[in-house]
Structures are given as C-alpha cells and as structure tokens.
Design a protein around this motif. Structure first.
Motif, short mmCIF file in Angstrom:
data_model
loop_
_atom_site.label_atom_id
_atom_site.label_comp_id
_atom_site.label_asym_id
_atom_site.label_seq_id
_atom_site.Cartn_x
_atom_site.Cartn_y
_atom_site.Cartn_z
N MET A 36 0.85 -1.18 0.00
CA MET A 36 0.00 0.00 0.00
C MET A 36 0.89 1.24 0.00
O MET A 36 1.84 1.34 0.77
N ALA A 37 0.58 2.19 -0.85
CA ALA A 37 1.38 3.40 -0.98
C ALA A 37 0.88 4.49 -0.04
O ALA A 37 -0.29 4.53 0.32
N THR A 38 1.80 5.37 0.34
CA THR A 38 1.43 6.56 1.10
C THR A 38 1.65 7.76 0.19
O THR A 38 2.78 8.04 -0.21
N HIS A 39 0.58 8.43 -0.16
CA HIS A 39 0.64 9.61 -1.02
C HIS A 39 0.73 10.85 -0.14
O HIS A 39 0.00 10.98 0.84
N VAL A 40 1.64 11.75 -0.50
CA VAL A 40 1.85 12.97 0.28
C VAL A 40 1.45 14.18 -0.57
O VAL A 40 1.91 14.33 -1.70
N PHE A 41 0.58 15.00 0.01
CA PHE A 41 0.11 16.20 -0.67
C PHE A 41 0.39 17.43 0.18
O PHE A 41 0.30 17.38 1.39
N PHE A 42 0.69 18.55 -0.48
CA PHE A 42 0.73 19.85 0.19
C PHE A 42 -0.65 20.46 0.00
O PHE A 42 -1.14 20.54 -1.12
N VAL A 43 -1.28 20.87 1.10
CA VAL A 43 -2.59 21.53 1.03
C VAL A 43 -2.48 22.82 1.84
O VAL A 43 -2.08 22.80 3.00
N ASP A 44 -2.80 23.93 1.22
CA ASP A 44 -2.64 25.25 1.86
C ASP A 44 -3.69 25.46 2.94
O ASP A 44 -4.64 26.22 2.76
N MET A 45 -3.49 24.79 4.08
CA MET A 45 -4.41 24.87 5.22
C MET A 45 -3.85 25.87 6.24
O MET A 45 -2.65 25.83 6.52
N ASN A 86 2.68 21.71 9.05
CA ASN A 86 3.49 21.61 7.83
C ASN A 86 2.66 21.62 6.56
O ASN A 86 3.20 21.47 5.45
N LYS A 87 1.33 21.74 6.72
CA LYS A 87 0.40 21.82 5.59
C LYS A 87 0.52 20.61 4.67
O LYS A 87 0.50 20.71 3.45
N LYS A 88 0.62 19.41 5.28
CA LYS A 88 0.73 18.18 4.50
C LYS A 88 -0.39 17.22 4.86
O LYS A 88 -0.87 17.19 5.98
N VAL A 89 -0.80 16.44 3.87
CA VAL A 89 -1.79 15.40 4.06
C VAL A 89 -1.18 14.10 3.53
O VAL A 89 -0.71 14.05 2.39
N LEU A 90 -1.16 13.08 4.39
CA LEU A 90 -0.63 11.77 4.01
C LEU A 90 -1.81 10.81 3.90
O LEU A 90 -2.60 10.69 4.83
N ILE A 91 -1.91 10.13 2.76
CA ILE A 91 -3.02 9.22 2.51
C ILE A 91 -2.48 7.84 2.17
O ILE A 91 -1.65 7.71 1.26
N GLU A 92 -2.93 6.83 2.91
CA GLU A 92 -2.52 5.45 2.64
C GLU A 92 -3.59 4.77 1.80
O GLU A 92 -4.71 4.60 2.25
N VAL A 102 -10.54 6.11 3.17
CA VAL A 102 -9.11 5.80 3.18
C VAL A 102 -8.51 6.22 4.52
O VAL A 102 -9.08 7.03 5.24
N LYS A 103 -7.35 5.66 4.84
CA LYS A 103 -6.63 6.04 6.04
C LYS A 103 -5.79 7.27 5.70
O LYS A 103 -5.06 7.26 4.70
N PHE A 104 -5.89 8.32 6.54
CA PHE A 104 -5.13 9.53 6.25
C PHE A 104 -4.67 10.20 7.53
O PHE A 104 -5.18 9.94 8.61
N ASP A 105 -3.68 11.07 7.38
CA ASP A 105 -3.16 11.86 8.50
C ASP A 105 -2.97 13.29 8.01
O ASP A 105 -2.42 13.50 6.93
N ILE A 106 -3.42 14.24 8.81
CA ILE A 106 -3.29 15.65 8.45
C ILE A 106 -2.24 16.29 9.35
O ILE A 106 -2.35 16.25 10.57
N ASP A 107 -1.22 16.87 8.73
CA ASP A 107 -0.14 17.57 9.44
C ASP A 107 -0.37 19.06 9.19
O ASP A 107 0.18 19.63 8.25
N LEU A 108 -1.20 19.67 10.02
CA LEU A 108 -1.58 21.07 9.83
C LEU A 108 -0.39 22.03 9.89
O LEU A 108 -0.26 22.89 9.02
#
Length: 67
Positions: free
Chosen positions: A1-10, A36-42, A28-34
């Motif tokens: 399973m891949a972990t996709h990393v996105f920058f989201v301007d939060m 650092n403005k990143k969203v990790l999605i497995e 989906v399983k996800f983690d929000i890193d407010l």
C-alpha cells in the motif's frame, strides 16, 4: 500500500476539517499535518482521485510524492 503525500494550503482547524470531510467520503486512512500543511493518505488508489477530492476544498493542492 502506498502513502501519497500532498501539500494543502491549510491555515486553521476549519481548513483541516474540510480536508478530513472529503477524505472520509473516500474511505481511506489519512493523517493531516496542519503545521506543515501536509496530508498523508494510505491507499492503493491513484493519486489523481485524491488530488481531485482535495481540490474540492477550495485550497491550493500540490502532489509531493508517494512513499
């Protein structure tokens, strides 16, 4: 399973809440890193599925990478 990393301007909890709402719909399983403005999605789904969903929040979204 891949972990996709996105920058989201939060900038606040409201922004991260909007991101969480659209991702919960995708089941989906996800983690929000407010700070650092990143969203990790497995998921094994294509990154474009998440890119389109995240753009629905009205925030600037950039795909960073897959781990």
């Amino acid at each position: 399973m891949a972990t996709h990393v996105f920058f989201v301007d939060m900038t606040c909890e409201g922004c991260s809440g909007a991101v969480a709402r659209v991702l919960k719909k995708l089941d989906v399983k996800f983690d929000i890193d407010l700070p650092n403005k990143k969203v990790l999605i497995e998921s094994d789904k294509d990154k474009d599925v998440f890119l389109e969903a995240l753009k629905k929040t009205g925030k600037t979204v950039t795909y960073i990478n897959s781990k």
